[in-house]
Design an enzyme around this catalytic site. Structure first.
Site, short mmCIF file in Angstrom:
data_model
loop_
_atom_site.label_atom_id
_atom_site.label_comp_id
_atom_site.label_asym_id
_atom_site.label_seq_id
_atom_site.Cartn_x
_atom_site.Cartn_y
_atom_site.Cartn_z
N ASP A 1 9.17 -0.72 2.86
CA ASP A 1 8.76 0.62 3.29
C ASP A 1 8.99 0.70 4.80
OD1 ASP A 1 7.40 3.07 3.57
OD2 ASP A 1 5.97 2.53 1.99
N ASP B 1 -10.37 -12.92 0.71
CA ASP B 1 -10.91 -12.14 1.83
C ASP B 1 -11.14 -10.68 1.44
OD1 ASP B 1 -8.36 -11.19 1.67
OD2 ASP B 1 -7.80 -11.60 3.75
N GLU C 1 11.24 9.60 1.65
CA GLU C 1 10.08 10.47 1.41
C GLU C 1 10.30 11.74 2.22
OE1 GLU C 1 5.22 10.44 1.79
OE2 GLU C 1 6.49 9.93 3.48
N ASP D 1 9.68 6.30 5.06
CA ASP D 1 8.49 7.13 5.24
C ASP D 1 8.83 8.43 5.99
OD1 ASP D 1 5.42 6.94 5.06
OD2 ASP D 1 5.70 7.43 7.17
N HIS E 1 0.19 6.05 -3.47
CA HIS E 1 -1.03 5.78 -2.70
C HIS E 1 -1.56 7.02 -1.98
CE1 HIS E 1 2.25 5.68 0.05
NE2 HIS E 1 1.42 5.71 1.07
N ASP E 2 -0.82 8.13 -2.04
CA ASP E 2 -1.27 9.36 -1.39
C ASP E 2 -1.79 10.39 -2.40
OD1 ASP E 2 -0.44 8.39 1.09
OD2 ASP E 2 1.56 9.29 0.92
N ASN F 1 -6.56 -15.02 -1.44
CA ASN F 1 -7.23 -15.96 -0.54
C ASN F 1 -8.69 -15.61 -0.28
OD1 ASN F 1 -6.89 -13.73 1.01
ND2 ASN F 1 -6.03 -14.76 2.79
N ASP G 1 -5.76 -9.94 -4.48
CA ASP G 1 -6.17 -10.85 -3.40
C ASP G 1 -6.03 -12.29 -3.90
OD1 ASP G 1 -7.35 -12.07 -1.24
OD2 ASP G 1 -9.41 -11.57 -1.85
N ASP H 1 -2.83 -9.43 -1.02
CA ASP H 1 -1.88 -10.11 -0.12
C ASP H 1 -0.59 -10.48 -0.86
OD1 ASP H 1 -2.59 -12.48 -1.58
OD2 ASP H 1 -4.41 -12.60 -0.33
C1 NOJ Z 1 3.54 9.02 4.23
C2 NOJ Z 1 2.79 7.85 3.67
O1 NOJ Z 1 3.01 7.77 2.30
C3 NOJ Z 1 1.35 8.06 4.03
O2 NOJ Z 1 0.50 7.15 3.39
C4 NOJ Z 1 1.22 7.98 5.54
O3 NOJ Z 1 -0.11 8.27 5.91
C5 NOJ Z 1 2.15 8.97 6.23
N1 NOJ Z 1 3.47 9.00 5.66
C6 NOJ Z 1 2.30 8.60 7.68
O4 NOJ Z 1 3.03 7.42 7.80
#
Ligand code: NOJ
Length: 596
Positions: free
Chosen positions: A115, A42, A276, A217, A348-349, A40, A38, A46
């Protein structure tokens, strides 16, 4: 249109090899912007924060950055619900700051991937608002609208990947729309050529701004069997399995080739397109990444990161190392001649690898290094997810209030509130694999909020930030960070690691992960004890002569394979033949031994 295909000055110096595309030698780094830095105050990361950290990424050795979505979005799914594909969400900055970021990335000889989320849009995207406005809207057919024979029941039995039916009823028109993810993420209808052209046009627009490629994605969901048939019943749920009808569908290859023709052709040499592709087999992946097919450069496959799922991800099972090796070994073999692998433990998943399959207690640093070694010594393009390089761990997720992810929250609501499951048992089943684990802010320092923000962060910082942070690890030559930096350097300086063949052996062994690499006359042996117990080394692994140690996560490992008897907990060793070792280490002969 700017044609950068011949612009050699754009090539990062570390990856100008003449053999094959640049990304075969590259190491990628994923930024999940809201949790990165971050600037700024908040509490949300960013784009200026990313700019401020670019020198760090360059120092680490990163070649290419994948930026998770930064477009305007209601943020129901962390920005994977896009309401405008050609702008930046004010949460993250402006288009101008984005352009400054891109220029700053290029100045440092790195590249940037956007992305692209086009299996679905947000329900607040003007395309969907228009589509929803009337059954006669010219954009009605941009999404999947269906009338159900019995209005009370959805048109088919598919389950959303975020719980509940994959269909949402629209009162105004009496029709349902399809959403494989959240209700606020309606699926775009790729059967409609206007949808495809709008997507390609948007992608060209980003290329003209100067981006270097895309992470696409769930791109293998774009072609569905148009009749949308019911899926086979699945045990214990009221839903059917729709995956066979929406994954790798009948027109997928046609669409990918069209996208390549319309967007990528002519600039292939400088771009990287990674898809992906959940549920894909090695056959699917080989087809999509065959250079002659002109579809994708590489894919993120999911087999290895679902290996500890039972019935589903809410039913976590212990890892069986033999299964992991069989899986990754099979992918190496299948894409050895045609296609290319991407390599990842984290994004991130996914939960953090050191907590998932390593030991985030006593052996935290050694096990984080061991997993780094194993991944980076495969053939393919490694992806480092922010914080992985310092061995960030899963946070403590105590109550449902600690879970912010829509997938987690929907699952809890369905299990507990609708089906009456025990709340504590439900949380216990969610903790190991929830996506929240990977989304805590990056731990930059031991200062307030881990140096991530001056304000209260959007998601709590992991309490262990005074112990695990970038600043401390930069001062420490034995840190996880130093080890990752060394692994990246090894790849950049070694044809053997970047390009050599890759074979996994000793597949039945439940402690040792063994990889053999070979390139021209050079060889490498990678052997790691992925367990907390000592592991005896089989005789055949101690036999190879003429190999010398180039990387270890212990200070006193043997110099040659012959010296190995028992590997200590999480000990991970890389041996190379003498000349390869000398080149990899950039040292004169006789000083080839180096440790991290
Ligand atoms: C894959 C992404 O990596 C995930 O974070 C997202 O929730 C789903 N696709 C839907 O876009």
């Amino acid at each position: 249109m700017i044609d950068r295909s011949m612009d050699a000055s754009h090539m990062p110096p570390s990856i100008t090899s003449t053999e094959g595309p640049w990304w075969k030698r590259a190491v990628a780094y994923q930024i999940y912007p809201r949790s990165f830095q971050d600037s700024n105050g908040d509490g949300v990361g960013d784009l200026q924060g990313v700019i401020d950290r670019l020198d760090y990424l360059k120092w680490l050795g990163v070649d290419v950055i994948w930026l998770s979505p930064i477009y305007p979005s209601p943020q129901s799914d962390g920005g994977y619900d896009v309401s405008d594909y050609r702008d930046i969400d004010p949460l993250f900055g402006t288009l101008q700051v984005f352009q400054e970021l891109l220029a700053a990335v290029h100045e440092r000889g790195m590249r940037l991937l956007m992305d692209i989320v086009v299996n679905h849009s947000s329900d607040e995207h003007p395309w969907f608002l228009d589509s929803k406005s009337s059954v006669n809207s010219p954009r009605r057919n941009w999404y999947w609208w269906r009338t159900s024979p019995t209005a009370a029941e959805p048109p088919n039995n598919w389950e959303s990947r975020f719980s509940g039916s994959a269909w949402e009823f629209d009162n105004a028109s009496g029709q349902y729309y399809l959403h494989l993810f959240a209700t606020k993420q309606p699926d775009l209808n790729w059967e409609n050529p206007l949808v495809r052209e709008a997507v390609y046009d948007m992608m060209r627009w980003w290329l003209e701004l100067g981006v270097d490629g895309f992470r696409m994605d769930v791109i293998n969901f774009i072609s569905k069997v148009p009749e949308l048939p019911d899926g086979a019943p699945t045990d214990g749920t009221p839903y059917g399995d729709g995956k066979p009808y929406y994954t790798n569908g009948p027109r997928l290859h046609e669409f990918l080739q069209e996208m390549h023709r319309e967007v990528v052709a002519g600039r292939d040499a400088v771009l990287l397109i990674v898809g992906e592709t959940p549920q894909s087999t090695t056959e699917d992946a080989r087809r999509m990444t065959d250079p002659d097919a002109h579809e994708l450069d590489m894919v993120f496959q999911f087999e290895h990161v679902t290996i500890d799922h039972g019935q589903n991800k809410w039913d976590p099972q212990p890892l069986r190392l033999s299964r992991l090796k069989r899986s990754l070994g099979k992918w190496q073999e299948a894409l050895a001649e045609t296609g290319w692998n991407s390599l990842y433990w984290n994004n991130h998943d996914q939960p953090r690898i050191v907590s998932r399959w390593g030991d985030d207690g006593v052996h935290r640093q050694t096990s984080a290094k061991a997993f780094g070694t194993v991944l980076h010594m495969h053939r393919g393009t490694p992806y480092v997810y922010q914080g992985e390089e310092i061995g960030m761990t899963n946070p403590t997720l105590t109550s449902i209030a600690d879970f912010t992810d829509i997938q987690s929250r929907n699952h809890y609501a369905e299990a507990v509130e609708q089906l009456g499951a025990d709340p504590e048992k439900t949380l216990t089943s969610m903790r190991p694999l929830a996506r929240d684990n990977g989304r805590t802010p990056v731990q930059w320092s031991s200062e307030t909020n881990a140096g991530f923000s001056d304000a209260v962060p959007w998601m709590a910082v992991n309490a262990n930030y005074t112990l695990i942070n970038v600043d401390d690890q930069r001062q420490d030559r034995n840190s996880v960070l130093a080890h990752y930096r060394e692994l990246i350097r090894l790849r950049h300086s070694s044809d053997l690691i970047a390009l050599g063949s890759c074979r996994l052996t000793h597949l039945d062994h439940e402690q040792l992960y063994v990889i053999e690499r070979s390139y021209q006359r050079e060889q490498a042996l990678i052997i790691a004890n992925l367990s907390t117990d000592p592991a005896d080394v089989p005789d055949d692994l101690r036999r190879p002569a003429e190999l010398t140690l180039v990387s270890s996560n212990y200070p006193d490992s043997p110099d040659t394979p012959a010296g190995m008897r028992t590997l200590r907990p999480w000990e991970a060793l890389v041996f190379m033949s003498y000349h390869a070792a000398a080149t990899a280490l950039g040292a004169g002969e006789g000083t080839v031994r180096r440790r991290s």
